[in-house]
Design a protein around this motif. Structure first.
Motif, PDB file in Angstrom:
ATOM      1  N   ASN A   1     -59.309  -1.282 -94.332  1.00 36.71           N
ATOM      2  CA  ASN A   1     -59.427  -2.483 -93.511  1.00 36.71           C
ATOM      3  C   ASN A   1     -58.937  -2.223 -92.086  1.00 36.71           C
ATOM      4  N   GLU A   2     -57.777  -1.604 -91.983  1.00 37.63           N
ATOM      5  CA  GLU A   2     -57.174  -1.426 -90.659  1.00 37.63           C
ATOM      6  C   GLU A   2     -57.963  -0.439 -89.796  1.00 37.63           C
ATOM      7  N   VAL A   3     -58.413   0.652 -90.408  1.00 38.62           N
ATOM      8  CA  VAL A   3     -59.182   1.644 -89.631  1.00 38.62           C
ATOM      9  C   VAL A   3     -60.458   1.010 -89.075  1.00 38.62           C
ATOM     10  N   PHE A   4     -61.200   0.306 -89.928  1.00 39.94           N
ATOM     11  CA  PHE A   4     -62.479  -0.236 -89.454  1.00 39.94           C
ATOM     12  C   PHE A   4     -62.273  -1.421 -88.520  1.00 39.94           C
ATOM     13  N   LYS A   5     -61.126  -2.082 -88.649  1.00 34.45           N
ATOM     14  CA  LYS A   5     -60.782  -3.115 -87.671  1.00 34.45           C
ATOM     15  C   LYS A   5     -60.558  -2.463 -86.300  1.00 34.45           C
ATOM     16  N   CYS A   6     -59.790  -1.376 -86.288  1.00 34.48           N
ATOM     17  CA  CYS A   6     -59.539  -0.668 -85.029  1.00 34.48           C
ATOM     18  C   CYS A   6     -60.845  -0.158 -84.415  1.00 34.48           C
ATOM     19  N   LEU A   7     -61.749   0.295 -85.264  1.00 38.61           N
ATOM     20  CA  LEU A   7     -63.010   0.856 -84.758  1.00 38.61           C
ATOM     21  C   LEU A   7     -64.028  -0.233 -84.422  1.00 38.61           C
ATOM     22  N   GLY A   8     -63.747  -1.469 -84.838  1.00 39.50           N
ATOM     23  CA  GLY A   8     -64.655  -2.571 -84.539  1.00 39.50           C
ATOM     24  C   GLY A   8     -65.880  -2.622 -85.435  1.00 39.50           C
ATOM     25  N   VAL A   9     -65.839  -1.914 -86.564  1.00 37.29           N
ATOM     26  CA  VAL A   9     -66.999  -1.863 -87.461  1.00 37.29           C
ATOM     27  C   VAL A   9     -66.786  -2.838 -88.627  1.00 37.29           C
ATOM     28  N   GLY A  10     -67.704  -3.778 -88.788  1.00 35.08           N
ATOM     29  CA  GLY A  10     -67.644  -4.684 -89.934  1.00 35.08           C
ATOM     30  C   GLY A  10     -68.055  -3.959 -91.201  1.00 35.08           C
ATOM     31  N   VAL A  11     -67.228  -4.020 -92.238  1.00 37.75           N
ATOM     32  CA  VAL A  11     -67.543  -3.283 -93.466  1.00 37.75           C
ATOM     33  C   VAL A  11     -67.347  -4.143 -94.699  1.00 37.75           C
ATOM     34  N   GLU A  12     -68.022  -3.729 -95.748  1.00 36.59           N
ATOM     35  CA  GLU A  12     -67.762  -4.286 -97.067  1.00 36.59           C
ATOM     36  C   GLU A  12     -67.060  -3.195 -97.871  1.00 36.59           C
ATOM     37  N   ILE A  13     -65.887  -3.528 -98.389  1.00 30.30           N
ATOM     38  CA  ILE A  13     -65.177  -2.582 -99.256  1.00 30.30           C
ATOM     39  C   ILE A  13     -65.468  -3.009-100.685  1.00 30.30           C
ATOM     40  N   LYS A  14     -66.357  -2.261-101.326  1.00 31.53           N
ATOM     41  CA  LYS A  14     -66.689  -2.595-102.712  1.00 31.53           C
ATOM     42  C   LYS A  14     -65.608  -2.046-103.621  1.00 31.53           C
TER      43      LYS A  14
END
Lengths: 460, 460
Positions: B169-182
């Motif tokens: 969550n934190e890495v993709f927040k920093c990178l600005g990429v919206g992700v789904e963590i399945k």
């Protein structure tokens, strides 16, 4: 499957957290200086086509290439060839098309040629990557090791030689390692060859005197005798390469000896320019003219450098480089002069380790705070503990919770052992409905603080 | 030697300064978060012994290993074997003993076993290195690519699953990429297998539903039919893995369906704990239960994760991981549970590039100042120019001198073209006996300043 006792290939190494931190410290120091001098990074693939690699490092080098087995129909190819292959080399070439990167210079030349239309020259690049050589492993020599290179191509200005010498000086000053930066010029060696026996013997002479450190004057003489050098020729050679004095005196004496070699005089002029122009070093680095410095690789054509540590038991080269006038020519791009230097990360590491010059405060990336509870984490209400953890991390303070079962009679025993193994400096001790305790694990000093006070302490 | 048109092996790439800067930005973002969560770095060799690698990635994986040709007497070995080798695999094994790293998990397990006596458990390590697979190259799939892994071994606490989800969550927040963590759990899959046909079919079912994204429900059904699954069994399977609703609802429904599977209920309990305990994300990441998530690798035994970007055309996995209960067992160290996640650097790069999310200000390590003179550098007195350069560099300001011949009628033409290619923002223009001119190359604004004033400006 049988359980194997695992091992790693000879000449390779694992690096634990402490070693990674130390290696990064050296890499970061070098990189910072490269950037300060206007070099920009590139990276090239681990594998190169064999056509890129072979024939660039001499026969000896070709033998040391690690080749990568093509996954395809190699077996059928061999079988169908009715096994008419005569020797190891033909065999290797018939079943492999790729090899591991052997140095950073040839891939760089390949990169420049492939990207010639996008590159604005002079192109100043740095590159810090591992290379592989199937050499016999020994002290200071590994099969996987890192090089850190800075090169300028597309300029023949001696300003770049000055920059590269200054980079050596500045990096080793930052690292605290006293070094001697040996300098010579292949044009001077060409002049010496001319005076001794003829310019066509330049490479023979270069290869021979390159071994002076290892086999001594006697060994080199013997080798040259076997190559039909006369006693007088050998005496003339040693007479020149052992000229002593200050840099100015040495170059003056040499000027007389090489007075009939235009090439030789040009080389002297280049060294004179460098000595005249360079700022004196204000640290323990020494720039030292050494007419016996040859550097084996035949592509050098101008100034050559070699760096040796002044202290410690490892007296082999920890860096080297020089000017090459036509390295990209082998890939079809002529007339591009370049000059570059290389740092040998692994040997520099060994020197700094032996001399105990690594800073004591190197971060291994460990947490600052270990959160411990008065009972095993699975037995307590988690929410308040996780809240503490989040507050610390939200402030950028690296933290973790001790996740394992503890001995409730000695609740700190296991967590402190864990913290100590990771060099975590502080423990935050949580007990339900009680003030937090904050413990300095180095001194053992413990006090009651709120989480906000703890954060404030750690941010100071 | 004939001049070759150079190229690089398929599936590999060169990275120029801009790409290196962008890759470093991602690597640094991930590394910072790893460190904040208490993970420490290790690095393992590029080559591993084949005995370490083979048999760990399935038959398909073994075929994708790059093997390294032993430099020794392989040819003689083959010749002496009278060529009685029957197939490609036997051939490969007979002439190679080493291979390129295929992932970071198996070398990590090997490292843990080899260093078991020095390691304090739980051992939290991160590792960011390239891996190699002889896969057919295509969009988003390379033969040399980087993985960034974080693993904890020696603890079965679910706190680590929480940490790893939070890291994603934190890495993709920093990178600005919206992700789904399945998220799913292999124990749930075991329960499903039990209910559908029997626990012994777990791997068959996992392998089949792993392909759901690629071949659809029909394809999976067909494959299972061929493996002697009845229509009812297949219907039961799809009935379960397509349960819809909120996470709580889904888990409630599943609890009823798996009520007779102890293993399945344990898996549900683990997911319930995670949902109950995890802090809600305050960004565009979504944690999503997906009972059809299987992850091929058979060593997973607990929670499994997979991360997919929510925007852009690349919908394949950009990260994944899970808990494994006995990975080190293959190397002789039993009873060590671990959990880990991986980030796929190259795919993350492709997503960020496509979505134009790279910061505009990424430093490519270029100089801040280009010193230019009103004549070619070889025609002027060097000392004062070098002094300017030294003053800038001594203040840590990355600088360089334009080293090439210029057109004296348009003295800035070539230097500005050079500066622009390197994104150097300022030019310092030196003319003998005149005030220095300092030019902002973006705006063209130029003013007369002393070197001290220039340094002050640049340090602001």
């Amino acid at each position: 499957m049988a359980k194997e006792k695992p091992s790693i290939p000879k000449g390779t190494r694992d690096f634990g957290p402490e070693e990674v931190a130390k290696r990064k410290y050296i890499l970061n120091t070098i990189e910072k200086v490269f950037i300060k001098y206007g070099f920009m990074p590139i990276e090239t693939p681990t594998m190169e086509n064999l056509s890129t690699l072979t024939g660039k490092y001499g026969d000896e080098g070709d033998k040391l290439l690690f080749r990568i087995l093509d996954s395809g129909e190699t077996f059928e190819k061999i079988r169908n060839s009715k096994f008419e292959i005569r020797n190891q080399n033909e065999f290797n070439n018939s079943i492999t098309e790729k090899g591991l990167r052997y140095d950073l210079t040839v891939p760089f030349a390949r990169y420049v040629v492939m990207n010639r239309n996008e590159i604005t020259f002079p192109f100043k690049r740095y590159q810090m990557q591992p290379v592989w050589r199937a050499d016999r492993p020994q002290k200071g020599r590994y099969r996987e090791f890192w090089q850190c290179d800075a090169d300028v191509v597309g300029s023949d200005s001696l300003l770049h030689e000055l920059d590269l010498i200054n980079i050596y000086n500045e990096v080793f000053k930052c690292l605290g390692v006293g070094v001697e930066i040996k300098i010579n010029n292949r044009k001077i060696l060409a002049g010496i060859a001319e005076v001794v026996k003829g310019i066509e013997h330049l490479n023979t002479i270069a290869v021979a005197i390159d071994k002076l450190d290892k086999i001594g004057k006697e060994g080199v003489s013997k080798e040259l005798t076997e190559l039909n050098f006369t006693e007088i020729e050998i005496a003339t050679l040693f007479d020149i390469i052992t000229i002593k004095g200050t840099e100015t005196e040495m170059l003056e004496v040499l000027k007389v000896k090489l007075q009939n070699s235009t090439e030789g005089l040009k080389g002297i002029e280049e060294l004179v320019f460098i000595y005249k122009t360079i700022q004196p070093f204000n640290n323990s680095a020494i720039l030292k003219t050494d007419f016996s410095l040859a550097r084996g690789l035949s592509y050098y054509t101008g100034c050559i450098f070699e760096v040796v540590a002044m202290e410690g038991s490892l007296r082999s080269s920890i860096g080297g480089g020089g000017r090459y006038d036509n390295l990209t020519g082998i890939f079809g791009l002529d007339g591009v002069s370049g000059v570059g230097i290389s740092f040998g990360l692994d040997r520099i590491y060994d020197v700094i380790e032996e001399l105990k010059l690594f800073p004591e405060t190197l971060s291994q990336g460990s947490s600052k705070v270990l959160i411990c509870a008065n009972d095993s984490i699975e037995n307590i209400e988690l929410a308040p503990v996780l809240q503490l953890l989040n507050k610390l991390r939200n402030e950028g303070i690296a933290s973790e919770i001790y996740s394992e079962k503890i001995n409730v009679k000695k609740p700190l025993e296991k967590p402190i052992k864990y913290a100590s193994s990771k060099a975590i400096p502080y423990a935050l001790i949580y007990t339900e409905n009680q003030p937090l305790k904050f413990k300095n694990l180095a001194t053992g000093f413990q006090e009651e603080l709120t989480i906000e006070e703890i954060i404030e302490r750690l941010q100071d």
